[in-house]
Design a protein around this motif. Sequence first.
Motif, PDB file in Angstrom:
ATOM      1  N   ARG A   1       0.807  -1.231   0.000  1.00  0.00           N
ATOM      2  CA  ARG A   1       0.000   0.000   0.000  1.00  0.00           C
ATOM      3  C   ARG A   1       0.841   1.282   0.000  1.00  0.00           C
ATOM      4  NH1 ARG A   1      -5.400   0.225   0.141  1.00  0.00           N
ATOM      5  NH2 ARG A   1      -6.600  -1.614   0.793  1.00  0.00           N
ATOM      6  N   PRO A   2       1.920   1.375   0.797  1.00  0.00           N
ATOM      7  CA  PRO A   2       2.734   2.597   0.738  1.00  0.00           C
ATOM      8  C   PRO A   2       3.323   2.848  -0.650  1.00  0.00           C
ATOM      9  CG  PRO A   2       3.246   1.341   2.723  1.00  0.00           C
ATOM     10  CD  PRO A   2       2.393   0.459   1.867  1.00  0.00           C
ATOM     11  N   VAL A   3       3.695   1.776  -1.332  1.00  0.00           N
ATOM     12  CA  VAL A   3       4.235   1.909  -2.689  1.00  0.00           C
ATOM     13  C   VAL A   3       3.149   2.391  -3.640  1.00  0.00           C
ATOM     14  CG1 VAL A   3       5.380   0.684  -4.578  1.00  0.00           C
ATOM     15  CG2 VAL A   3       5.881   0.070  -2.202  1.00  0.00           C
ATOM     16  N   PHE A   4       1.946   1.825  -3.480  1.00  0.00           N
ATOM     17  CA  PHE A   4       0.825   2.248  -4.325  1.00  0.00           C
ATOM     18  C   PHE A   4       0.568   3.742  -4.164  1.00  0.00           C
ATOM     19  CE2 PHE A   4      -1.122  -2.214  -3.546  1.00  0.00           C
ATOM     20  CZ  PHE A   4      -0.227  -2.759  -4.446  1.00  0.00           C
ATOM     21  N   GLN A   5       0.614   4.216  -2.936  1.00  0.00           N
ATOM     22  CA  GLN A   5       0.310   5.616  -2.663  1.00  0.00           C
ATOM     23  C   GLN A   5       1.306   6.539  -3.352  1.00  0.00           C
ATOM     24  OE1 GLN A   5      -2.464   6.608  -1.123  1.00  0.00           O
ATOM     25  NE2 GLN A   5      -1.889   8.717  -1.672  1.00  0.00           N
ATOM     26  N   ASP A   6       2.589   6.177  -3.295  1.00  0.00           N
ATOM     27  CA  ASP A   6       3.611   6.989  -3.964  1.00  0.00           C
ATOM     28  C   ASP A   6       3.407   6.984  -5.470  1.00  0.00           C
ATOM     29  OD1 ASP A   6       4.754   7.578  -1.532  1.00  0.00           O
ATOM     30  OD2 ASP A   6       6.306   6.035  -1.670  1.00  0.00           O
TER      31      ASP A   6
END
Length: 408
Positions: A126-131
């Motif tokens: 999820r953190p990667v998706f957000q970036d």
Amino acid sequence: EPLYIKLQKGQILSAKNELKMLSNLLALLSRMLGGYPTTLEEDRGMLKPGEAEKLSQTKRRLVQVRAEEKEIIKGSIAWVQERLAQALLTVLHPLVTLKGKTEGARAGEGWVRYLSEHKEEMEGLRPVFQDRFQCMHDAPLGSPRDTIASWTQICNLVFIWSFGLLENDCTQNACLLPRHWPLAGPSTSNNQVDWTGTEGSQEELGIRDTEMGTAEECELAEYQSLFCTKMKLWGAYLLAQWMEGQAFILEDINTMLMESVNLKHENSWSVPTVAALRLIQGLGSAILEVGDSKEHWVGKLKRLGVNAVHGEAADVGKAEHDNATLVLLWPDPQGQGTVGLDCVKAYKGSKLILIGEWGDRTFRLCPSGQSFSPECQEYVNENFKLVQSCSLPNWPLYVDALMLYERK
């Protein structure tokens, strides 16, 4: 192949990085072109015979240099847009060719097992998706119109895929911009409107930068603008998930789907566009609308000076509405009920407007479409003829249009 061979052939080495780089480059070039005090067309006008002589030699030379710079930038933009389309197709192609669908599953369940198997891995990303989402959402995919069209069709494509509907006849209705569409070319053989994604049809769909319209158009397009905002948001986030994880988070898809249904309940089941409202206005008659409980369309028509009222099925055929054109908007949700049929049978007018899904323009989540009962459709086809259609923006898994009929 060795890396230098791929570079010589111009092959895309990393579609994800290519897409990000090209989007940023396109934004830079667009800002450069927009930073000039004049347009290229204005510069060309100043250099025409009869106009150029009015300028001093120094001024004329400056205008020539400025025009040449703009020509170079516009050529660069065209090249970047072509490369960006290739990169986007490279990213999306694995989605439409993916193996692992649950055969024989009901509509909506085709990829549930696949997505469930990837759930834990996807949640960790999820953190990667957000970036990635932030980079993609803020970057253009072409002109403002092309950018909205691309995000809209990406969002719709993901929902169509997740419900196992890629082979449905109506899948190509989601294509607004063919050069960014990973499936075979759109077929219009079963459609009565232009779904090919040309500039004209995109204008009809409301795929435009509403900030560049008149104040009246912006006011009329409030719901349409909300639609574009949501589809851009969802499309960018879903693409970010696919680019980084080669899957989607099922809960996110369900949340988006439920939010789209809530927005339809809060506003209207079909999104009005300026073109659709103008079509109704052009009839020059009073309007009796049935089906839109929020009176969203009626409110917009009143702003255009149309004598429009919302009514119920029992109002159709009454003397006070004898001169009004009947507009039916989703009278039979889920394709069930008799409201639509009751209205068209009681209606005495010569022109009829229907808004929603119709005939084979549906994903068959309901056998006859989600807006009109089979009996209503049969009666209309027997007693009226279609004379004009107007495309409408489609929330995920819907295929809406405005249709103008005349009595036979």
